[in-house]
Scaffold this motif. Sequence first.
Motif, mmCIF file in Angstrom:
data_model
loop_
_atom_site.group_PDB
_atom_site.id
_atom_site.type_symbol
_atom_site.label_atom_id
_atom_site.label_comp_id
_atom_site.label_asym_id
_atom_site.label_seq_id
_atom_site.Cartn_x
_atom_site.Cartn_y
_atom_site.Cartn_z
ATOM 1 N N ARG A 1 36.568 66.021 68.782
ATOM 2 C CA ARG A 1 35.381 66.317 69.585
ATOM 3 C C ARG A 1 35.314 65.383 70.795
ATOM 4 O O ARG A 1 35.077 65.810 71.920
ATOM 5 C CB ARG A 1 34.151 66.138 68.693
ATOM 6 N N GLN A 2 35.574 64.080 70.531
ATOM 7 C CA GLN A 2 35.589 63.104 71.630
ATOM 8 C C GLN A 2 36.672 63.437 72.655
ATOM 9 O O GLN A 2 36.529 63.149 73.837
ATOM 10 C CB GLN A 2 35.850 61.688 71.092
ATOM 11 N N ALA A 3 37.760 64.031 72.165
ATOM 12 C CA ALA A 3 38.889 64.337 73.062
ATOM 13 C C ALA A 3 38.611 65.563 73.924
ATOM 14 O O ALA A 3 39.419 65.900 74.786
ATOM 15 C CB ALA A 3 40.159 64.536 72.234
ATOM 16 N N GLY A 4 37.507 66.252 73.679
ATOM 17 C CA GLY A 4 37.102 67.324 74.586
ATOM 18 C C GLY A 4 37.392 68.741 74.126
ATOM 19 O O GLY A 4 37.371 69.668 74.934
ATOM 20 N N ALA A 5 37.656 68.931 72.831
ATOM 21 C CA ALA A 5 37.868 70.298 72.332
ATOM 22 C C ALA A 5 36.636 71.149 72.623
ATOM 23 O O ALA A 5 35.514 70.662 72.587
ATOM 24 C CB ALA A 5 38.137 70.257 70.827
ATOM 25 N N SER A 6 36.858 72.421 72.916
ATOM 26 C CA SER A 6 35.714 73.292 73.251
ATOM 27 C C SER A 6 35.161 73.977 72.010
ATOM 28 O O SER A 6 34.023 74.427 71.997
ATOM 29 C CB SER A 6 36.124 74.339 74.272
ATOM 30 N N ARG B 1 30.716 55.944 68.425
ATOM 31 C CA ARG B 1 31.010 57.325 68.821
ATOM 32 C C ARG B 1 31.607 58.132 67.669
ATOM 33 O O ARG B 1 31.583 59.355 67.703
ATOM 34 C CB ARG B 1 31.932 57.353 70.032
ATOM 35 N N ARG C 1 43.949 68.546 74.179
ATOM 36 C CA ARG C 1 43.563 68.615 75.591
ATOM 37 C C ARG C 1 42.118 69.087 75.696
ATOM 38 O O ARG C 1 41.623 69.803 74.822
ATOM 39 C CB ARG C 1 44.453 69.604 76.341
ATOM 40 N N ALA C 2 41.464 68.717 76.797
ATOM 41 C CA ALA C 2 40.103 69.189 77.028
ATOM 42 C C ALA C 2 40.109 70.712 76.985
ATOM 43 O O ALA C 2 40.996 71.339 77.558
ATOM 44 C CB ALA C 2 39.600 68.688 78.372
ATOM 45 N N GLY C 3 39.152 71.287 76.283
ATOM 46 C CA GLY C 3 39.036 72.742 76.222
ATOM 47 C C GLY C 3 39.783 73.396 75.079
ATOM 48 O O GLY C 3 39.625 74.589 74.833
ATOM 49 N N ASP C 4 40.598 72.648 74.358
ATOM 50 C CA ASP C 4 41.349 73.234 73.242
ATOM 51 C C ASP C 4 40.428 73.784 72.161
ATOM 52 O O ASP C 4 39.337 73.251 71.919
ATOM 53 C CB ASP C 4 42.261 72.173 72.597
#
Length: 340
Positions: A181-186, A303, A159-162
């Motif tokens: 990284r593309q999936a939005g990990a923080s 990407r 999930r974004a922010g993980d």
Amino acid sequence: MQAAVLHGVRDLRLEDVPTPKLSANEVLIKINATGICGTDLHIYKGEWKTNTPIILGHEFSGVIAETGHNVENLKVGDPVVAEPNILCGFCYFCRMSDRNYFCENLEATGVTIDGAFAEYLKIKAANVYKIPEGFNLEEAALIEPLACCVRGIDQAKIRAGDIVVIVGAGPIGLMLLQLVRQAGASMIIQTDMEDTRLKLASELGADYTINIRREDPVKAVKGLTNGYGVDVAIEAVGSPKAITQAMKATRRGGRLSIFGVSPQDAVWEVKPFDLYDKELTITTSYRSPFTFQRAVRIASSGRVKLKPLISHIFKLEEIHRAFEVAEKRLEGAIKVLVKP
Ligand SMILES: [Zn+2]
Ligand SMILES: [Zn+2]
């Protein structure tokens, strides 16, 4: 044609074999490059059973050299990659709505039937994916493992922010890193034993790297996460020890993705109470069920960088050396390619 034929454990021979004959729905691919995968090494070392003699190699790219009578969507000269897993289409699992690759009659090119450590390979046209003209064919050989990683990311439900740790920085770990990284990990932490691999991980987007020869990875991950552990840990090594490290680095309520493929007889020792106490969600990931098209898109978009993962390119005649370099990880080996 020339091919590297496996006759038994560590018995790989360069031989002249007949060029495959096509049936109506198949195509002949002139191989450009084939990656050596952990699976090839498992079979080569006898850790995975298969029928011999066999030509290994399931991560490949090439150009269409001939098409069967019924094939209309592909023509000679098309640059392609191919999904190595061949489903029967009529068994119990093939007819489930969420069909995975549990086909009861599954064949896999380069695993159960002849693969791509050869000049030519034949495969069902339905398994073939065109890639853009001009896309580097050596990099394209990495689309198959990328498709497996796409499945892994789907399963792990990033999930974004993980905050994520990836245990292992081999070719798979480095592809998972870029997808996470593309999936939005923080924040992404990567562990490995080799500094060269960790340096590459930093270049490809890891925020922190941990060399497990020098540091206790679980302590180090806890130190970076206020003592809690990560939301998601992905094991990309294929060893029980790595799975344990990943599990211990995961926070309570977190998710553990066991991606690496351990030897068939390996045993993971775990205290069930630890799983209970953390209410851990464990996911695994099997091959590349219908993730190939997305992997082609991701590779084509640039990407995810594949080129930095290619450490060695050998000729088919040098396959013994290529397997040695891949197996012993000589000379900073990451992904080793073989070209006929
Ligand atoms: Zn593979
Ligand atoms: Zn089936």
